[in-house]
Design an enzyme around this catalytic site. Structure first.
Site, mmCIF file in Angstrom:
data_model
loop_
_atom_site.group_PDB
_atom_site.id
_atom_site.type_symbol
_atom_site.label_atom_id
_atom_site.label_comp_id
_atom_site.label_asym_id
_atom_site.label_seq_id
_atom_site.Cartn_x
_atom_site.Cartn_y
_atom_site.Cartn_z
ATOM 1 N N GLU A 133 -11.153 -11.140 -5.732
ATOM 2 C CA GLU A 133 -9.751 -11.143 -5.302
ATOM 3 C C GLU A 133 -9.328 -12.525 -4.854
ATOM 4 O O GLU A 133 -8.172 -12.756 -4.541
ATOM 5 C CB GLU A 133 -9.566 -10.202 -4.102
ATOM 6 C CG GLU A 133 -10.022 -8.795 -4.349
ATOM 7 C CD GLU A 133 -9.932 -7.932 -3.104
ATOM 8 O OE1 GLU A 133 -8.889 -7.317 -2.913
ATOM 9 O OE2 GLU A 133 -10.922 -7.869 -2.344
ATOM 10 N N HIS B 215 0.799 -1.223 0.000
ATOM 11 C CA HIS B 215 0.000 0.000 0.000
ATOM 12 C C HIS B 215 0.828 1.268 0.000
ATOM 13 O O HIS B 215 0.393 2.291 -0.506
ATOM 14 C CB HIS B 215 -1.048 -0.040 1.105
ATOM 15 C CG HIS B 215 -2.147 -0.966 0.718
ATOM 16 N ND1 HIS B 215 -2.154 -2.278 1.103
ATOM 17 C CD2 HIS B 215 -3.202 -0.791 -0.105
ATOM 18 C CE1 HIS B 215 -3.192 -2.871 0.545
ATOM 19 N NE2 HIS B 215 -3.847 -2.008 -0.192
ATOM 20 N N ARG C 14 -15.556 1.301 -2.116
ATOM 21 C CA ARG C 14 -15.391 -0.010 -1.497
ATOM 22 C C ARG C 14 -15.532 0.113 0.010
ATOM 23 O O ARG C 14 -14.956 1.020 0.618
ATOM 24 C CB ARG C 14 -14.005 -0.558 -1.839
ATOM 25 C CG ARG C 14 -13.696 -1.871 -1.138
ATOM 26 C CD ARG C 14 -12.395 -2.468 -1.601
ATOM 27 N NE ARG C 14 -11.246 -1.817 -1.003
ATOM 28 C CZ ARG C 14 -9.993 -2.143 -1.288
ATOM 29 N NH1 ARG C 14 -9.750 -3.066 -2.199
ATOM 30 N NH2 ARG C 14 -8.992 -1.532 -0.706
ATOM 31 N N CYS D 270 -9.622 -3.311 -10.794
ATOM 32 C CA CYS D 270 -9.050 -2.190 -10.058
ATOM 33 C C CYS D 270 -7.719 -2.546 -9.442
ATOM 34 O O CYS D 270 -7.145 -1.782 -8.688
ATOM 35 C CB CYS D 270 -10.030 -1.685 -9.008
ATOM 36 S SG CYS D 270 -10.494 -2.957 -7.828
ATOM 37 N N ARG E 85 -10.617 3.489 -1.941
ATOM 38 C CA ARG E 85 -10.184 2.663 -0.805
ATOM 39 C C ARG E 85 -10.516 3.419 0.484
ATOM 40 O O ARG E 85 -9.718 4.219 0.963
ATOM 41 C CB ARG E 85 -8.679 2.419 -0.851
ATOM 42 C CG ARG E 85 -8.204 1.468 -1.920
ATOM 43 C CD ARG E 85 -6.706 1.211 -1.757
ATOM 44 N NE ARG E 85 -6.256 0.100 -2.553
ATOM 45 C CZ ARG E 85 -5.768 0.209 -3.795
ATOM 46 N NH1 ARG E 85 -5.664 1.379 -4.375
ATOM 47 N NH2 ARG E 85 -5.376 -0.872 -4.449
ATOM 48 N N ASN F 85 -4.274 -7.426 -7.360
ATOM 49 C CA ASN F 85 -3.183 -7.370 -6.377
ATOM 50 C C ASN F 85 -3.306 -8.563 -5.432
ATOM 51 O O ASN F 85 -2.332 -9.232 -5.118
ATOM 52 C CB ASN F 85 -3.239 -6.082 -5.558
ATOM 53 C CG ASN F 85 -3.220 -4.854 -6.429
ATOM 54 O OD1 ASN F 85 -2.814 -4.926 -7.583
ATOM 55 N ND2 ASN F 85 -3.667 -3.730 -5.898
ATOM 56 N N ASP F 86 -4.525 -8.784 -4.971
ATOM 57 C CA ASP F 86 -4.746 -9.935 -4.099
ATOM 58 C C ASP F 86 -4.976 -11.214 -4.895
ATOM 59 O O ASP F 86 -4.489 -12.273 -4.515
ATOM 60 C CB ASP F 86 -5.940 -9.671 -3.168
ATOM 61 C CG ASP F 86 -5.521 -8.830 -1.968
ATOM 62 O OD1 ASP F 86 -4.454 -9.123 -1.406
ATOM 63 O OD2 ASP F 86 -6.243 -7.882 -1.622
HETATM 64 C C1 PEP Z 1 -6.600 -5.650 -5.146
HETATM 65 O O1 PEP Z 1 -6.455 -6.547 -4.318
HETATM 66 O O2 PEP Z 1 -6.300 -5.786 -6.359
HETATM 67 C C2 PEP Z 1 -7.141 -4.353 -4.741
HETATM 68 C C3 PEP Z 1 -7.423 -3.438 -5.637
HETATM 69 O O3 PEP Z 1 -7.305 -4.135 -3.411
HETATM 70 P P1 PEP Z 1 -6.126 -3.693 -2.441
HETATM 71 O O4 PEP Z 1 -4.895 -3.424 -3.291
HETATM 72 O O5 PEP Z 1 -6.584 -2.486 -1.726
HETATM 73 O O6 PEP Z 1 -5.970 -4.890 -1.582
HETATM 74 MG MG MG Z 2 -7.298 -6.325 -2.340
#
Ligand code: PEP
Ligand code: MG
Length: 572
Positions: free
Chosen positions: A430, A188, A331, A501, A295, A453-454
């Site tokens: 995710e 993050h 979200r 996203c 976020r 990302n997850d």
């Molecule tokens: C993701 O997981 O792709 C996402 C957008 O959420 P975050 O990066 O906030 O976990």
């Molecule tokens: Mg995520």
């Protein structure tokens, strides 16, 4: 000396190093000869701490707004608390112990009292006392405290890691870049760096040990390298790169008011990921067509208590109103993993990314969830709100979250509060389980947003924060592409839309593949939008569909990467 890390945020920086060290504060119980002398020493440290806190508070109000300023206002009150000061003074006088020891002992008892309280708000006062104690101890022990909020000249910040709340305190005017030992492209702090447009290199492993405070450094956020004490020749080369980088940025301005469309007329939506209402400026400056991910957890961070319904309402309303009539996907709280709240008692977990986080926490702590939903629903009449739940693994989780949303809506209506009738309710994909069952989820949701990302970390079982396994961050691996295809196809079959996203949505190698797979919405850091739109304008859907199909049949991440790179060369 060159150190190679992971390129986390584009751009270049040439500046002095500002190190954030992990502080060694050794307190001993040595006796003192004179109470008066020691009291004078304490008073001096106390005065210095107060004036620093006043500066920090004023800067926080100017740079980040009143609510961040309030954190330091509370610290100022606490550092002047008569009981705390009285306790320290009488211990120095009666027991003839040194000021640091008296401070440590008296504050320990305050911390213990606060930590034992039931009430969450009172509990978190303990963290505040630890914070002001650190500041006072630094002055008493003459340990230099490198406080990011005090930076007033151009620097590159070097640290073990920078937490999201520290990132939020960085002054954009002076912090030209940051370099950290740990972290990955989707940690993050890296995401925040991109939204603040601060070049960053993370996962450098040993930069904190090798860099000296005050030395010159070049940070290359494109190649992911940093150069300690560079030669004049290198500085000149990088000054030139910086000029070219800024020129290129300027050229992209012509895509500002253009649609996001391919050569043969296929149109998608390119929107932005944001963390605070202030980020709306960045969306407007970069031609974003909406917000694909707000976020909201950043509203809960960098403070010492939960944001109230009213505070949240104001933040959501601000974004909705400023962007209206563009769509805004907000979200619900996604806390846990690498995002912690100092004031929320979270269990110690072996694997926080697989633990008590996001929707799991919200379904369990319904009062936290409902406060946020009330704020969202009240704000809904001020723009085009879409609500999205994070980390959904099962159909029941989605249905439970949705039914709490509906209950909350009914309660508001009973109170005579107006709520929009046109709020779409969707979910993030995710977790592989959700992608695999996407055909069934699609019957319940209004939209999907793929959080790569997850999704990547869970698909390859590789922690997104761990640079040792970062080779497994494989966005083009056909296994992941097939999961993405399942989600998009499932949405379309039910007449719903599918967006993305995760950071992959703004990646130039991924974009041709995602277009070929039929993705409808691409949400990315605002600063990536114009170059993504420019790239897309050179592409042809007739070529992208077969390209994506070919990629799905390949075996390796690199093979797909080469396939797309060849295509990108062709259209250059
Ligand atoms: C993701 O997981 O792709 C996402 C957008 O959420 P975050 O990066 O906030 O976990
Ligand atoms: Mg995520």
């Amino acid at each position: 000396m060159v150190i190679k890390g992971i390129a986390a945020s584009n751009g270049y920086a040439i500046a002095k190093i500002f190190k954030i060290e992990t502080l060694a504060l050794d307190v001993t119980d040595e006796k003192i000869a004179s109470y008066e002398d020691e009291k004078l020493k304490f008073d001096t440290a106390h005065q210095k701490s107060i004036s620093e806190l006043q500066t920090i508070r004023d800067k926080a109000i100017i740079n980040l707004g009143e609510e961040h300023g309030a954190i330091f206002e509370a610290h100022l009150q606490m550092i002047q608390d008569p009981e705390l000061l009285g306790g320290i003074e009488s211990m120095m006088e009666n027991d003839l112990v040194n000021a640091a020891f008296a401070l440590q002992t008296v504050s320990d008892s305050f911390i213990a009292i606060f930590e034992s309280m039931e009430n969450d708000y009172m509990k978190e006062r303990a963290a505040d006392i630890k914070d002001i104690r650190k500041r006072l101890l630094c002055h008493l022990l003459e340990v230099k405290m490198n406080d990011v909020t005090l930076i007033d000249e151009p620097v590159v910040v070097v640290a073990e890691d920078i937490t999201p709340s520290e990132t939020a305190q960085l002054n954009r005017d002076f912090v030209k870049g940051f370099a950290t030992n740990i972290g990955g492209r989707t940690s993050h702090s890296a995401i925040m760096a991109r939204s603040l447009e601060i070049p960053a290199v993370v996962g450098l492993k040993s930069v904190l040990e090798k860099a000296n405070h005050g030395d010159q450094v070049i940070l290359d956020g494109v190649s992911g390298e940093i150069f300690l004490n560079p030669t004049q020749e290198m500085i000149t080369t990088y000054e030139q790169k910086l000029v070219e980088y800024n020129e290129k940025k300027l050229l992209l301005q012509r895509y500002l008011d253009k649609k996001s469309v391919t050569l043969d007329g296929h149109q998608v939506e390119m929107s932005a990921n944001i963390g605070t209402p202030d980020d709306v400026d960045g969306i407007i400056a970069n031609g974003g067509e909406g917000v694909g991910l707000y976020r909201t957890e950043f509203l809960y961070m960098g403070r010492s208590n939960f944001p109230t319904e009213e505070e949240q309402f104001i933040a959501y309303k601000t974004v909705l109103e400023r962007m209206d009539p563009k769509p805004i996907v907000i979200r619900t709280l996604d806390i846990g993993g690498d995002k912690e709240l100092s004031y929320l008692d979270m269990p110690e977990e072996m694997n926080p990314f697989l633990g008590y986080r996001a929707i799991r926490l919200c379904l369990d702590r319904k009062e936290i969830f409902v406060t946020q939903l009330r704020a969202l629903l009240r704000a809904s009449i001020h723009g085009q709100l879409k609500i999205m739940f994070p980390m959904i693994a099962t159909i029941s989780e989605f249905l439970d979250a949705k039914s709490i949303l509906l209950e909350t809506k009914e309660a508001l209506i009973k109170e005579g509060i107006e709520v929009s009738e046109h709020i779409e309710v969707g979910m993030m994909v995710e977790i592989p389980a959700a992608a695999i069952l996407a055909d069934q989820f699609a019957k319940h949701v209004d939209f999907f947003s793929i959080g790569t990302n997850d999704l990547i970390q869970y698909t390859f079982a590789a922690d997104r924060m761990n640079e040792t396994v970062s080779y497994l961050y494989q966005p083009y691996n056909p296994s992941l592409l097939r999961l993405i295809k399942m989600v998009i196809d499932a949405a379309h079959k039910e007449g719903k839309w599918a967006g993305m996203c995760g950071e992959m949505a703004g990646d130039h190698i991924a974009i041709p593949l995602l277009l070929g797979l039929g993705l409808d919405e691409f949400s990315m850091s605002a600063t990536s939008i114009l170059s993504a739109r420019a790239l897309m304008s050179k592409m042809d859907m007739k070529k992208l569909k077969p390209l994506a199909e070919k990629a799905l049949d390949m075996s390796h991440n690199d093979e797909v990467m080469n396939l797309v790179n060849d295509y990108l060369e062709e259209i250059k």
